[in-house]
Design a protein around this motif. Structure first.
Motif, mmCIF file in Angstrom:
data_model
loop_
_atom_site.group_PDB
_atom_site.id
_atom_site.type_symbol
_atom_site.label_atom_id
_atom_site.label_comp_id
_atom_site.label_asym_id
_atom_site.label_seq_id
_atom_site.Cartn_x
_atom_site.Cartn_y
_atom_site.Cartn_z
ATOM 1 N N ARG A 10 0.878 -1.154 0.015
ATOM 2 C CA ARG A 10 0.129 -0.024 0.034
ATOM 3 C C ARG A 10 0.725 1.220 0.135
ATOM 4 O O ARG A 10 0.851 2.175 -0.581
ATOM 5 C CB ARG A 10 -1.128 0.012 1.216
ATOM 6 N N SER A 11 1.883 1.259 0.937
ATOM 7 C CA SER A 11 2.694 2.322 1.057
ATOM 8 C C SER A 11 3.597 2.707 -0.480
ATOM 9 O O SER A 11 3.661 3.723 -0.980
ATOM 10 C CB SER A 11 3.365 2.112 2.223
ATOM 11 N N ARG A 12 4.129 1.422 -0.900
ATOM 12 C CA ARG A 12 4.861 1.751 -2.265
ATOM 13 C C ARG A 12 4.021 2.208 -3.417
ATOM 14 O O ARG A 12 4.148 3.003 -4.108
ATOM 15 C CB ARG A 12 5.194 -0.035 -2.558
ATOM 16 N N LEU A 13 2.637 1.633 -3.476
ATOM 17 C CA LEU A 13 1.543 2.252 -4.510
ATOM 18 C C LEU A 13 1.527 3.649 -4.307
ATOM 19 O O LEU A 13 1.498 4.487 -5.201
ATOM 20 C CB LEU A 13 0.347 1.354 -4.461
ATOM 21 N N ARG A 14 1.181 4.163 -2.905
ATOM 22 C CA ARG A 14 0.963 5.645 -2.644
ATOM 23 C C ARG A 14 2.164 6.497 -3.309
ATOM 24 O O ARG A 14 1.922 7.289 -3.637
ATOM 25 C CB ARG A 14 0.594 5.626 -1.160
ATOM 26 N N ASP A 15 3.624 5.891 -2.772
ATOM 27 C CA ASP A 15 4.567 6.662 -3.303
ATOM 28 C C ASP A 15 4.550 7.075 -4.489
ATOM 29 O O ASP A 15 4.947 7.993 -4.929
ATOM 30 C CB ASP A 15 5.749 5.880 -3.059
ATOM 31 N N HIS A 16 3.812 6.170 -5.499
ATOM 32 C CA HIS A 16 4.033 6.069 -6.873
ATOM 33 C C HIS A 16 2.378 6.702 -7.295
ATOM 34 O O HIS A 16 2.396 6.806 -8.647
ATOM 35 C CB HIS A 16 4.111 4.741 -7.753
ATOM 36 N N GLY A 17 1.767 7.162 -6.409
ATOM 37 C CA GLY A 17 0.408 7.735 -6.985
ATOM 38 C C GLY A 17 -0.540 6.656 -7.705
ATOM 39 O O GLY A 17 -1.282 7.196 -8.637
ATOM 40 N N VAL A 18 -0.327 5.549 -7.623
ATOM 41 C CA VAL A 18 -0.935 4.472 -8.263
ATOM 42 C C VAL A 18 -2.109 3.881 -7.553
ATOM 43 O O VAL A 18 -1.887 3.645 -5.971
ATOM 44 C CB VAL A 18 -0.104 3.113 -8.451
ATOM 45 N N THR A 19 -3.234 3.867 -8.010
ATOM 46 C CA THR A 19 -4.655 3.143 -7.245
ATOM 47 C C THR A 19 -4.649 1.971 -7.586
ATOM 48 O O THR A 19 -4.696 1.416 -8.913
ATOM 49 C CB THR A 19 -5.863 4.029 -7.832
ATOM 50 N N ALA A 20 -4.632 0.952 -6.609
ATOM 51 C CA ALA A 20 -5.169 -0.426 -6.827
ATOM 52 C C ALA A 20 -6.426 -1.082 -6.305
ATOM 53 O O ALA A 20 -6.555 -0.437 -5.275
ATOM 54 C CB ALA A 20 -3.917 -1.294 -6.193
ATOM 55 N N LEU A 21 -7.042 -1.520 -7.042
ATOM 56 C CA LEU A 21 -8.454 -1.906 -6.992
ATOM 57 C C LEU A 21 -8.370 -3.634 -6.902
ATOM 58 O O LEU A 21 -7.873 -4.116 -7.947
ATOM 59 C CB LEU A 21 -9.345 -1.462 -7.768
ATOM 60 N N ASN A 22 -8.953 -4.272 -5.974
ATOM 61 C CA ASN A 22 -8.833 -5.684 -5.939
ATOM 62 C C ASN A 22 -10.251 -6.140 -5.988
ATOM 63 O O ASN A 22 -11.433 -5.862 -5.299
ATOM 64 C CB ASN A 22 -8.447 -5.868 -4.380
ATOM 65 N N LEU A 23 -10.501 -6.711 -7.302
ATOM 66 C CA LEU A 23 -11.648 -7.216 -7.633
ATOM 67 C C LEU A 23 -11.910 -8.533 -7.529
ATOM 68 O O LEU A 23 -11.323 -9.540 -7.730
ATOM 69 C CB LEU A 23 -11.731 -7.126 -9.298
#
Lengths: 223, 223
Positions: free
Chosen positions: A24-37
């Motif tokens: 989560r922190s890595r995604l936030r650092d890159h401004g990436v939104t991850a959605l779990n379907l």
């Protein structure tokens, strides 16, 4: 389950939660939104992603991590539609993806050049509810032919998900399905959940889904 | 998973298998045939059982053990249709039933006055494949709107089941579904499996299902 079984399970879950926080922190650092379907098998996750990649592929930089128990079928279907990276995860019999699998899959994705990562989980309305993958949000799909009662029968999953998609609305004329009752069940377990009605097959409702996706971009993600 | 996790899991499974053998032997002693129905959520297990109870309730002495993650919904639907005993099992979040739950449920059923026990498992195509409940046979349902590829995506379940039911055939005109392809997928993972096409909603194919049930009665049950 014995006490020892529960202890071991709790340790495995704790380790997963720790890894999920790192993701989560890595995604936030890159401004990436991850959605779990998440959904039942055959509710339409892959078809929804096929349409989404085809329709938004020019507007957004989308990557997919597609999890499956044994095959690469879903990943192969999606790869045909995008030059973006589709990472296949095979759980090898496990009934859910875990944060380590997602973390490893993200290693192969250029996060600096990615806006949105879809994690397509294993088709299962039970197990994936307990496994944090570091996503910004879980999205639960359920489909008209499955019947109205899925939210009350699998309440944990519907409580965990910020958004529910009721898919295959094109089948409403052909099956006994009471939409008001489905919505009442949904509200019973999760009164605040965003609800979107779609037919990934005909395209009905997809503009609402796309607007929802846009609203999630670059979101500072809460836990 | 760590080695210790795997060790604990193996012990739990071994204990389950032992209990399942006891259940199997108890059922055999009473000449009762138990069938373990597995499928995705919403594939139509409960509707199929509703029809079966209504149509065969006078001919056969049928009891049901209906498992669910959280609710008694399925058991309640079935209780309305039979004066035979319907035992509800709530797994409390677990993604499958286990042999202990079935053993306890059977305590309340007069096996001397029972021909057939349906065990309606949790809606899940992954976990129930690994858990022997002492049944004579697993029956896997999959439904037309789920798509053709379920057998190859959840191969263990389709290999474990002696009979597959493709349900909701009434929807064939309304969804993209290639029946030949579905059968080819099925044959790929289980060449010898019995296949029955049904619409539990319209009743199509149910006579074939009932003939299959009759053929299983009082069967000396192999493992």
């Amino acid at each position: 389950m014995t006490i020892r079984t529960i202890e071991v399970r709790e340790k495995v879950m704790a380790r997963n939660d720790e890894l999920a926080m790192q993701v989560r922190s890595r995604l936030r650092d890159h401004g990436v939104t991850a959605l779990n379907l998440v959904s039942s098998p055959g509710a339409g996750k892959t078809t929804l992603l096929e349409r989404t990649l085809a329709d938004l592929g020019d507007e957004l930089r989308i990557a997919v991590v597609a999890g499956d128990v044994q095959t690469h079928n879903d990943a192969s279907r999606l790869e045909a539609l995008t030059d973006r990276l589709v990472q296949a995860v095979v759980t090898g019999g496990a009934c859910h993806m875990d944060a380590r699998q997602v973390s490893t899959a993200l290693d192969a994705i250029d996060l600096e050049r990615t806006d949105l990562v879809f994690i397509e989980n294993v088709g299962n309305l039970v197990c994936p509810a307990s496994w944090d993958l570091g996503e910004a949000e879980k999205i639960v799909l359920f489909s008209v032919p499955e019947g109205e009662d899925k939210p009350v029968k699998y309440p944990r999953m519907f409580r965990e998900a910020g958004c529910a998609i009721l898919n295959k609305t094109d089948l409403l004329p052909h099956v006994p399905f009471d939409l008001d009752r489905a919505i009442a069940y949904l509200r019973e377990v999760n009164p605040d959940q965003h609800l979107i009605l779609t037919s990934a097959l005909t395209g009905d409702g997809l503009e609402v889904w796309y607007a929802y996706l846009r609203s999630k971009l670059g979101a500072a993600v809460a836990e």
